[in-house]
Write a protein that holds these residues in place. Structure first.
Motif, PDB file in Angstrom:
ATOM      1  N   UNK A 250       0.882  -1.160  -0.003  1.00  0.00           N
ATOM      2  CA  UNK A 250      -0.005   0.043   0.030  1.00  0.00           C
ATOM      3  C   UNK A 250       0.860   1.148  -0.041  1.00  0.00           C
ATOM      4  N   UNK A 251       0.553   2.242  -1.021  1.00  0.00           N
ATOM      5  CA  UNK A 251       1.613   3.271  -0.895  1.00  0.00           C
ATOM      6  C   UNK A 251       0.579   4.533  -0.783  1.00  0.00           C
ATOM      7  N   UNK A 252       0.839   5.156   0.496  1.00  0.00           N
ATOM      8  CA  UNK A 252       0.178   6.509   0.841  1.00  0.00           C
ATOM      9  C   UNK A 252       1.038   7.561   1.065  1.00  0.00           C
ATOM     10  N   UNK A 253       2.123   7.488   0.535  1.00  0.00           N
ATOM     11  CA  UNK A 253       3.316   8.665   0.570  1.00  0.00           C
ATOM     12  C   UNK A 253       2.525   9.980  -0.145  1.00  0.00           C
ATOM     13  N   UNK A 254       3.356  11.121  -0.151  1.00  0.00           N
ATOM     14  CA  UNK A 254       2.962  12.257  -0.887  1.00  0.00           C
ATOM     15  C   UNK A 254       3.150  11.758  -2.308  1.00  0.00           C
ATOM     16  N   UNK A 255       2.467  12.735  -3.256  1.00  0.00           N
ATOM     17  CA  UNK A 255       2.163  12.552  -4.729  1.00  0.00           C
ATOM     18  C   UNK A 255       3.796  12.390  -5.197  1.00  0.00           C
ATOM     19  N   UNK A 256       4.609  13.053  -4.903  1.00  0.00           N
ATOM     20  CA  UNK A 256       5.920  13.154  -5.723  1.00  0.00           C
ATOM     21  C   UNK A 256       6.611  11.727  -5.474  1.00  0.00           C
ATOM     22  N   UNK A 257       6.179  10.880  -4.761  1.00  0.00           N
ATOM     23  CA  UNK A 257       6.826   9.701  -4.352  1.00  0.00           C
ATOM     24  C   UNK A 257       6.003   8.429  -5.028  1.00  0.00           C
ATOM     25  N   UNK A 258       5.046   8.684  -5.530  1.00  0.00           N
ATOM     26  CA  UNK A 258       4.080   7.396  -5.899  1.00  0.00           C
ATOM     27  C   UNK A 258       4.949   6.695  -7.189  1.00  0.00           C
ATOM     28  N   UNK A 259       5.416   7.238  -8.090  1.00  0.00           N
ATOM     29  CA  UNK A 259       6.001   6.834  -9.215  1.00  0.00           C
ATOM     30  C   UNK A 259       7.144   5.766  -8.915  1.00  0.00           C
ATOM     31  N   UNK A 260       8.129   6.426  -8.191  1.00  0.00           N
ATOM     32  CA  UNK A 260       9.275   5.690  -8.015  1.00  0.00           C
ATOM     33  C   UNK A 260       8.925   4.110  -7.162  1.00  0.00           C
ATOM     34  N   UNK A 261       8.054   4.511  -6.005  1.00  0.00           N
ATOM     35  CA  UNK A 261       7.696   3.359  -5.278  1.00  0.00           C
ATOM     36  C   UNK A 261       6.986   2.381  -5.887  1.00  0.00           C
ATOM     37  N   UNK A 262       5.966   2.963  -6.787  1.00  0.00           N
ATOM     38  CA  UNK A 262       4.852   2.108  -7.353  1.00  0.00           C
ATOM     39  C   UNK A 262       5.784   0.997  -8.308  1.00  0.00           C
ATOM     40  N   UNK A 263       6.801   1.713  -9.221  1.00  0.00           N
ATOM     41  CA  UNK A 263       7.428   0.785 -10.047  1.00  0.00           C
ATOM     42  C   UNK A 263       8.370  -0.011  -9.361  1.00  0.00           C
ATOM     43  N   UNK A 264       8.997   0.463  -8.401  1.00  0.00           N
ATOM     44  CA  UNK A 264       9.999  -0.194  -7.727  1.00  0.00           C
ATOM     45  C   UNK A 264       9.207  -1.367  -6.994  1.00  0.00           C
ATOM     46  N   UNK A 265       8.231  -1.372  -6.690  1.00  0.00           N
ATOM     47  CA  UNK A 265       7.196  -2.297  -5.952  1.00  0.00           C
ATOM     48  C   UNK A 265       6.823  -3.467  -7.011  1.00  0.00           C
ATOM     49  N   UNK A 266       6.351  -2.940  -8.330  1.00  0.00           N
ATOM     50  CA  UNK A 266       5.978  -4.047  -9.259  1.00  0.00           C
ATOM     51  C   UNK A 266       7.431  -4.631  -9.652  1.00  0.00           C
ATOM     52  N   UNK A 267       8.360  -3.980  -9.785  1.00  0.00           N
ATOM     53  CA  UNK A 267       9.905  -4.840 -10.307  1.00  0.00           C
ATOM     54  C   UNK A 267      10.261  -5.687  -9.108  1.00  0.00           C
ATOM     55  N   UNK A 268       9.746  -5.441  -7.895  1.00  0.00           N
ATOM     56  CA  UNK A 268      10.097  -6.457  -6.713  1.00  0.00           C
ATOM     57  C   UNK A 268       9.011  -7.758  -6.622  1.00  0.00           C
ATOM     58  N   UNK A 269       8.173  -7.683  -7.657  1.00  0.00           N
ATOM     59  CA  UNK A 269       7.140  -8.736  -7.939  1.00  0.00           C
ATOM     60  C   UNK A 269       5.681  -8.538  -6.783  1.00  0.00           C
ATOM     61  N   UNK A 270       5.639  -7.178  -6.254  1.00  0.00           N
ATOM     62  CA  UNK A 270       4.509  -6.967  -5.431  1.00  0.00           C
ATOM     63  C   UNK A 270       3.405  -6.617  -6.130  1.00  0.00           C
ATOM     64  N   UNK A 271       2.247  -6.721  -5.670  1.00  0.00           N
ATOM     65  CA  UNK A 271       1.121  -6.093  -6.156  1.00  0.00           C
ATOM     66  C   UNK A 271       0.820  -4.800  -5.409  1.00  0.00           C
ATOM     67  N   UNK A 272       0.234  -3.886  -5.923  1.00  0.00           N
ATOM     68  CA  UNK A 272       0.285  -2.638  -5.365  1.00  0.00           C
ATOM     69  C   UNK A 272      -1.256  -1.882  -5.293  1.00  0.00           C
ATOM     70  N   UNK A 273      -1.588  -1.231  -4.200  1.00  0.00           N
ATOM     71  CA  UNK A 273      -2.664  -0.293  -3.819  1.00  0.00           C
ATOM     72  C   UNK A 273      -2.156   1.134  -3.623  1.00  0.00           C
TER      73      UNK A 273
END
Length: 435
Positions: free
Chosen positions: A110-133
């Motif tokens: 679950x990514x609930x950080x400020x907007x400027x962090x969403x892109x990096x964290x979501x992409x890295x989570x996907x690359x790590x094999x995680x599903x993402x909200x």
């Protein structure tokens, strides 16, 4: 009822699940037939506001367990860890999200950080094999949104965007009515957010970083600046370094339904006017008053927002109105109704909301994680990108002071000032991921 985001954040985690909701969930989870069945292990990054509300909705699922929490503010991390421990939920705490993503004890992030962090964290989570909200808005620029869609596709991950209204029945019913044609020709759609509780932000001096806060990690790709309390936690959304103001904060909710109702994609042109009319001397950068017009072939979509007042159109502080030749349908988080144009059609009295959108959005997400069916998501990454880009276009029109035209073939506006704002500027050694 006070529909403000602040009240929603404060109360959503406390709401009990709707009656009978547990029966909607299978009691076990398995990635594939014949495998050992186990709980879905969830970790949350950014747990001070909506990230916390999202996590609490998700862990109502009987097949989900929270294993990990991450926040750059140690004070927040310790508070949330204790709150879960008091419920009998033991979690591991992280300061750096990369450590959480590397954990084998996390299936879903679950990514609930400020907007400027969403892109990096979501992409890295996907690359790590995680599903993402991931919280809305999906990305903080047009380029980010496109990269995030590409990442979800490349790594074949389930990604749900936090546009929870898409899971509420009364919104679905309202759009079904709009699509029925009973309103006649719709020539104008209005969407708005008048937020009386959003008051002026007094100017404050820069100061020391609070104890327990990893400020450099909080800044991430944003411009290096001295710490200022006005830019931290909730108030980050009023500064261009981190977010897009009400245009992207509430606009992605309300305009999303404007687009759905009209089955609209890319506008012919966008223009916007507004400014800091209510609080000209306060600390915020984004406009407290804004009108944006999106032009399509035979209708317009108009966005309005205003901080500090609640007197929005049709007596509502937020909503969407589909204005047709026979009548107008107005919908917001309370319900929907049809106001006839004279005697051209009958009225439809207020159809009140009947469910908890955030809880149902969590249900939809976990169901998709279990089935691996991206098509079943109510707010897939593509939908989140579409409306985030649409809202970004409104901000770009405002910031350039120009009527802008999107060139789909070139992926730009054919205007130097507007094109410069298509891509976020990353700092401190960070780069927008190349997918």
């Amino acid at each position: 009822m006070n529909n403000s985001r602040r009240k929603f954040i404060q109360t959503s985690a406390k709401l009990s699940a709707a009656a009978g909701i547990a029966t909607a969930f299978p009691s076990v989870f398995s990635m594939a037939a014949g495998k050992v069945q186990h709980k879905i292990k969830v970790g949350a990054i950014g747990i001070n506001g909506m990230g916390w509300a999202d996590l609490n909705a998700i862990i109502k699922h009987p097949d989900v367990v929270c294993t990990s929490l991450c926040d750059v503010d140690k004070n927040v991390l310790e508070k949330r860890t204790k709150e879960l421990a008091d419920k009998g939920i033991k979690t591991k705490g992280y300061n750096n999200y990369k450590e959480l993503l590397a954990s084998n004890d996390v299936d879903v992030v679950v990514i609930g950080t400020p907007d400027h962090w969403h892109c990096l964290q979501m992409i890295e989570a996907c690359a790590a094999g995680k599903d993402v909200y991931v919280e809305k808005p999906l990305g903080n620029s047009i380029t980010e949104c496109k990269a995030m869609v590409a990442a979800a596709t490349k790594y074949n991950r389930i990604v749900q965007v936090g546009q929870w209204q898409r899971s509420q029945q009364h919104f679905k019913d309202a759009i079904t009515f709009v699509h029925s044609g009973k309103l006649g020709k719709i020539r104008l759609v209005k969407a708005w957010a008048y937020q009386g509780w959003m008051k002026s932000i007094p100017v404050k001096p820069d100061g020391p970083v609070p104890a327990g806060v990893d400020y450099d990690l909080w800044l991430g790709p944003a411009k290096k600046r001295p710490f200022n309390p006005n830019r931290f936690h909730f108030e980050f959304r009023w500064f261009w370094d981190y977010a897009g103001g009400l245009m992207t904060d509430w606009g992605v909710h309300m305009l999303d339904y404007a687009l759905m109702g009209m089955k609209a994609t890319t506008p012919k042109s966008v223009m916007a006017a507004g400014g800091k009319f209510a609080y000209p001397d306060d600390a915020a950068e984004t406009p407290d008053t804004l009108t944006t017009v999106y032009e399509f072939n035979d209708f317009n979509i108009q966005w309005e927002h205003a901080n500090g007042i609640d007197g929005g159109p049709y007596g509502r502080n937020h909503g969407v109105a589909f204005i047709g030749n026979k009548g107008t349908l107005v919908v917001n988080r309370e319900g929907w109704e049809v106001i006839p144009e004279g005697d051209r059609m009958g009225a439809t009295p207020l159809q009140k909301r009947v469910d908890n959108g955030l809880d149902l959005h969590a249900v939809n997400f976990i169901d998709a994680v279990k089935s691996r069916d991206k098509a079943s998501l109510n707010a897939p990454v593509e939908a989140g990108a579409h409306i985030a880009i649409f809202s970004q276009m409104g901000n770009i029109a405002y910031r350039t002071g120009k009527k802008i035209y999107w060139d789909e073939a070139k992926g730009g506006f054919n205007d130097a000032a507007a094109d410069k704002l298509i891509t976020s500027t990353y700092n401190n050694g960070y780069k927008i991921p190349s997918v």
